[in-house]
Scaffold this motif. Structure first.
Motif, short mmCIF file in Angstrom:
data_model
loop_
_atom_site.label_atom_id
_atom_site.label_comp_id
_atom_site.label_asym_id
_atom_site.label_seq_id
_atom_site.Cartn_x
_atom_site.Cartn_y
_atom_site.Cartn_z
N UNK A 54 31.94 45.53 28.87
CA UNK A 54 32.21 46.86 29.41
C UNK A 54 33.35 46.78 30.42
N UNK A 55 34.20 47.81 30.42
CA UNK A 55 35.18 47.97 31.49
C UNK A 55 34.46 48.67 32.63
N UNK A 56 34.13 47.91 33.66
CA UNK A 56 33.33 48.46 34.74
C UNK A 56 33.66 47.74 36.03
N UNK A 57 34.00 48.49 37.05
CA UNK A 57 34.25 47.92 38.36
C UNK A 57 35.23 48.75 39.16
N UNK A 58 35.17 48.60 40.47
CA UNK A 58 36.02 49.40 41.36
C UNK A 58 37.27 48.66 41.81
N UNK A 59 37.28 47.35 41.67
CA UNK A 59 38.42 46.57 42.16
C UNK A 59 39.53 46.52 41.12
N UNK A 60 40.76 46.32 41.61
CA UNK A 60 41.95 46.31 40.74
C UNK A 60 41.82 45.28 39.63
N UNK A 61 41.29 44.10 39.93
CA UNK A 61 41.17 43.05 38.91
C UNK A 61 40.14 43.39 37.83
N UNK A 62 39.28 44.38 38.09
CA UNK A 62 38.27 44.79 37.10
C UNK A 62 38.77 45.90 36.18
N UNK A 63 39.85 46.54 36.54
CA UNK A 63 40.38 47.65 35.74
C UNK A 63 41.14 47.09 34.54
N UNK A 64 40.88 47.64 33.38
CA UNK A 64 41.54 47.21 32.16
C UNK A 64 41.01 45.91 31.58
#
Length: 157
Positions: A54-64
């Motif tokens: 899943x694409x899930x997270x609030x931090x920049x490294x988690x996006x995409x």
């Protein structure tokens, strides 16, 4: 369960779920005993350890970037939905439950696993045969030093 005598309501509990009122005539059994009501019988259907990316997270490294989530699902259904006639069409299918998870996972980036879990639970509860659902979502490696962190949601009708 033993009783030393009548309770404050004047009722003596007897083993086997029967209630005898001390002043009821003993020559009329129907007046002396009342059967305790039965509870609804339910069946729990579950999937443990379903892994979905899943694409899930609030931090920049988690996006995409897709990350694995581990999902546990438990649903409660009434006894008559549990497949007594050995027909898959008359029960809640595991694959259908897993499909709800995959649909939400494929819908795009979410910031919070709480949002992911809520959307999955909402989809599962669209099936009127389901009386309740418990969904646990674990996000491995999200907290330094912890095996995983996560969220658990429980809802019932």
């Amino acid at each position: 369960m033993k009783s030393a005598g009548p309770s404050e309501l004047g009722v003596v509990m007897r083993q086997g779920g029967l209630i005898r009122r001390p002043n009821a005539p003993l020559d009329k059994p129907e007046a002396a005993s009342v059967a305790v009501s039965n509870h609804a019988i339910t069946t729990k259907i579950f999937i443990n350890g379903l892994q979905v990316d899943v694409e899930c997270g609030v931090y920049a490294f988690e996006k995409g970037t897709k990350r694995p989530l581990i999902i546990d699902i438990e649903v409660l259904v009434e006894a008559d939905v549990r497949g007594l006639n050995d027909d898959l069409a008359h029960t809640v299918d595991y694959d259908t439950l897993a499909a709800h998870v995959h649909e939400v996972a494929g819908a795009g980036h979410l910031n919070l696993i709480e949002t992911f879990a809520t959307r999955v639970v909402d989809r599962i509860l669209r099936d009127p045969r389901i009386l309740g659902v418990r969904l646990r979502v674990e996000k491995p490696g999200s907290v330094v030093g912890a095996i995983c962190s996560g969220v658990e949601i429980e809802r019932s009708r």
